[in-house]
Write an enzyme that holds these catalytic residues in place. Structure first.
Site, short mmCIF file in Angstrom:
data_model
loop_
_atom_site.label_atom_id
_atom_site.label_comp_id
_atom_site.label_asym_id
_atom_site.label_seq_id
_atom_site.Cartn_x
_atom_site.Cartn_y
_atom_site.Cartn_z
N TYR A 1 55.60 36.86 20.10
CA TYR A 1 57.03 36.62 19.81
C TYR A 1 57.95 37.42 20.73
O TYR A 1 59.14 37.49 20.46
CB TYR A 1 57.38 37.04 18.38
N GLU B 1 59.60 36.02 -2.33
CA GLU B 1 58.34 36.14 -1.58
C GLU B 1 58.49 37.04 -0.36
O GLU B 1 58.18 36.63 0.76
CB GLU B 1 57.88 34.74 -1.10
N PRO B 2 58.97 38.27 -0.53
CA PRO B 2 59.09 39.13 0.65
C PRO B 2 57.72 39.55 1.17
O PRO B 2 56.81 39.81 0.39
CB PRO B 2 59.86 40.35 0.12
N GLY B 3 57.58 39.59 2.47
CA GLY B 3 56.35 40.09 3.09
C GLY B 3 56.71 41.26 3.97
O GLY B 3 56.58 42.43 3.60
N ARG C 1 52.06 40.86 18.15
CA ARG C 1 53.48 40.49 18.03
C ARG C 1 54.25 40.53 19.36
O ARG C 1 55.01 39.61 19.64
CB ARG C 1 54.18 41.33 16.96
N CYS D 1 41.81 41.41 29.12
CA CYS D 1 41.98 40.71 30.40
C CYS D 1 42.95 39.55 30.30
O CYS D 1 42.55 38.37 30.31
CB CYS D 1 40.62 40.26 30.91
N GLU D 2 44.22 39.86 30.11
CA GLU D 2 45.32 38.90 30.03
C GLU D 2 46.57 39.63 30.49
O GLU D 2 46.81 40.74 30.02
CB GLU D 2 45.60 38.48 28.58
N TYR E 1 52.14 41.75 9.78
CA TYR E 1 51.69 40.84 10.83
C TYR E 1 51.05 41.61 12.00
O TYR E 1 51.13 41.21 13.15
CB TYR E 1 52.84 39.94 11.32
N GLY F 1 61.42 36.30 4.00
CA GLY F 1 62.11 36.21 5.27
C GLY F 1 63.10 37.29 5.60
O GLY F 1 63.61 37.34 6.72
C1 LIG Z 1 55.39 33.99 5.69
C2 LIG Z 1 56.00 33.54 4.41
C3 LIG Z 1 56.67 34.46 3.59
C4 LIG Z 1 56.92 35.89 3.99
O1 LIG Z 1 57.82 35.99 5.03
P1 LIG Z 1 58.38 37.44 5.48
O2 LIG Z 1 59.25 37.14 6.62
O3 LIG Z 1 57.21 38.26 5.83
O4 LIG Z 1 59.13 37.98 4.32
C5 LIG Z 1 57.13 34.02 2.37
N1 LIG Z 1 56.96 32.73 1.98
C6 LIG Z 1 56.34 31.83 2.75
C7 LIG Z 1 56.18 30.44 2.27
C8 LIG Z 1 55.84 32.20 3.99
O5 LIG Z 1 55.24 31.29 4.77
#
Ligand SMILES: *Cc1c(COP(=O)(O)O)cnc(C)c1O
Length: 434
Positions: free
Chosen positions: A335, A292-294, A331, A363-364, A392, A255
């Site tokens: 969002y 869990e960084p994404g 995105r 077409c939106e 994303y 997050g």
């Molecule tokens: C989406 C998600 C993440 C990654 O979130 P980021 O904002 O991309 O870091 C980590 N853990 C869980 C459970 C998620 O659903």
């Protein structure tokens, strides 16, 4: 504390983005985006491997004083080549489906034992697959899922390590679609009910209470909510230990947000603030920390390269229509997210600017990348790049309007590798039966 590893391949290690002008042409690391567009066509996703590795190493360093595993959230960018890049550096993975499990298996099999499986609606086949792969931990989001997990573990004669994903009721101050930590959201289990569930689960010989997990949302720019959530988790962990469970892992979720604007952004500093906030919430904890960084690892490493098709005026408005659309990068439509949009050919001095909507051909009316944006004057045929599109972006792409998905390029220094070819008409129609 060390703040940074220096990597010889990196021209500007602390730059927020790997996209810079050289000879008036935008480059990713040392590779010209003009040449990539000529070779591979547009729209085209371009990522810097160097930056992804650097961001991963920032986490590794910031948490080096405690046992930890960085489990990259696959859904941010699930390209096999990127999973392999991270897996080889020791990353684990956070998955949310059987499909993502298959990606980890293909990309870097040894990482299966460092997989955590999140998600509110896991199906029996996905659980079976993950049990057979002997993943690290199931992040369980309901009592019903706990029962299903026990049942599948028994059927396969395996013991399932699980964490309850608790809902700490913390407000994450982000977009409502990507906020997950309030009791009104579908995610997690009420933290007040968790203790009873662990007690119940511990009676099953098929379930091993292993961790506690939390994830409060995405694109969170202040670190205080992470500290607040983790403090609640830590006090639950103490109670669980008093109840006789041995909790081995605390999963802090992902997050951590980035800055999508053109303001200066110091990634290393952000990760240090984040680590300090988590450490504050974790005082005295011995359990392994799972992260869990994404987005933070991949967003700024990527851009979506697109060519201008048409510049048209309707009344007082100017529209720049590109060959990329909402199906390639949703995105902004989903969002109202902001992406910086820059010309690949650098304008000289104070070149003319226009204020325009930058839109795709779908077409939106929701098919836009930016509205009333001041950008350098562009004409049909010019290339522009949508920045910070590494997370994303491709993973949320679709074939809407029967548009083949873009190709993807991974750049390392002066090397560009095609990691996914452009979809063809044959790909588009392949699953259909006539
Ligand atoms: C989406 C998600 C993440 C990654 O979130 P980021 O904002 O991309 O870091 C980590 N853990 C869980 C459970 C998620 O659903």
């Amino acid at each position: 504390m060390k703040t940074k590893t220096s990597r010889q391949t990196t021209p500007q290690p602390s730059a927020a983005r790997p996209f810079t002008y050289k000879d008036r042409t935008l480059h990713c690391d040392q590779v010209s985006l003009t040449s990539l567009a000529e070779t591979h066509g547009t729209p085209l996703y371009v990522y810097s491997a160097t930056q992804i590795s650097e961001r991963f190493q920032l986490f590794e360093q910031a948490f080096q004083d405690r046992p930890h595993t960085v489990c990259y959230a696959v859904k941010a960018n699930s390209s096999l080549a990127i999973l392999r890049l991270l897996g080889r550096q020791g990353a684990g993975f956070d998955i949310v489906s059987g499909g993502e499990l298959e990606r980890v298996r293909r990309a870097h099999k040894p990482a299966l034992k460092k997989v955590v499986f999140s998600g509110v609606g896991k199906q029996a086949w996905e659980i079976d697959d993950a049990l057979e792969a002997n993943i690290l931990q199931f992040n369980v989001e309901s009592e019903q899922e706990l029962d299903l997990l026990a049942q599948r573990a028994q059927a396969l004669n395996r013991r399932a390590r699980f964490a309850l994903r608790v809902n700490p009721d913390v407000f994450a101050e982000t977009h409502p679609y990507i906020s997950t930590g309030l009791s009104e959201h579908k995610f997690g289990i009420d933290i007040k009910a968790a203790r009873g569930l662990y007690r119940r689960a511990a009676r099953s010989k098929w379930l091993e209470p292993y961790g506690v997990s939390v994830h409060i949302g995405s694109q969170i720019r202040k670190v205080a909510p992470f500290a607040a959530a983790l403090a609640r988790v830590t006090s639950l962990v103490s109670e669980l230990c008093r109840d006789g469970h041995s909790i081995r892992a605390i999963d802090a979720g992902g997050g951590l947000g980035i800055d999508y604007s053109d303001a200066p952004f110091d990634a290393a500093h952000q990760v240090q603030l984040y680590a300090a906030a988590l450490n504050k919430g974790l005082v005295g904890e011995q359990a392994r920390l799972l992260l869990e960084p994404g987005r933070f690892l991949v967003a700024q490493a990527g851009a979506l390269l697109t060519r201008v098709l048409v510049v048209k005026k309707n009344g007082s408005k100017t529209f720049v229509i590109t060959d990329a659309a909402m199906n390639d990068l949703i995105r902004p439509a989903l969002y109202h997210a902001h992406h910086e949009i820059v010309p690949v050919r650098q304008p000289i001095g104070k070149a003319a600017q226009i204020t325009a909507d930058i839109v795709g051909p779908v077409c939106e009316s929701g098919d836009f990348f930016a509205r009333d944006r001041a950008i350098a004057q562009v004409k049909p045929g010019d290339l522009v790049a949508l920045l910070d599109a590494g997370a994303y972006g491709m993973t949320q792409s679709s074939n809407y309007n029967s548009r083949p998905r873009p190709a993807e390029i991974l750049v390392e220094g002066d090397q560009a590798t095609l990691i996914r070819r452009r979809e063809t008409m044959r790909d588009l129609l392949a699953p259909e039966i006539l």
